[in-house]
Design a protein around this motif. Structure first.
Motif, short mmCIF file in Angstrom:
data_model
loop_
_atom_site.label_atom_id
_atom_site.label_comp_id
_atom_site.label_asym_id
_atom_site.label_seq_id
_atom_site.Cartn_x
_atom_site.Cartn_y
_atom_site.Cartn_z
N LYS A 129 0.77 -1.23 0.16
CA LYS A 129 -0.04 -0.10 0.04
C LYS A 129 0.76 1.21 0.07
N LYS A 130 2.11 1.17 0.48
CA LYS A 130 3.04 2.16 0.56
C LYS A 130 4.11 2.20 -0.49
N ASN A 138 7.73 4.37 -0.80
CA ASN A 138 8.67 5.30 -0.02
C ASN A 138 9.59 6.08 -1.35
N VAL A 163 6.40 9.48 1.54
CA VAL A 163 5.71 8.25 1.81
C VAL A 163 4.51 8.52 1.22
N THR A 210 0.94 6.69 0.46
CA THR A 210 0.03 5.66 1.04
C THR A 210 -1.36 5.64 -0.06
#
Length: 92
Positions: free
Chosen positions: A36-37, A39, A85, A87
């Motif tokens: 879901k994320k 970086n 980040v 999301t």
């Protein structure tokens, strides 16, 4: 190309010229993907307010499912470390 404009009972002859618009910012990002994320690191230092950079990052990663993006839940941007980040609402 040439036009006559009436302003306050006076006429002015004007000529239309094409206008060249400046291009937007283009930069390269380094990305680590995890469900879901995402970086994002090595974000270039640009003279933009933090909220504008968050919006720019959100627009960059908000794409159709076929293009590999999706609906964004949150963008956390750290200007000092030049990281973010992203999301997503759904994993993918």
């Amino acid at each position: 190309r040439k036009h006559t404009v009436n302003l306050d009972n006076k006429t002015a002859d004007v000529t239309v010229e094409p206008l060249t618009l400046e291009m937007g910012f283009q930069f390269e990002l380094h990305v680590t993907i995890s469900g879901k994320k995402i970086n994002v690191s090595d974000i270039p230092e640009l003279a933009l307010p933090e909220d504008w950079m968050r919006d720019k990052l959100e627009l960059n990663f908000y794409k159709t499912k076929q293009g590999g993006g999706g609906e964004i839940e949150n963008v956390t941007y750290n200007q000092q470390s030049r990281t973010a980040v992203i999301t997503f609402r759904k994993p993918g």
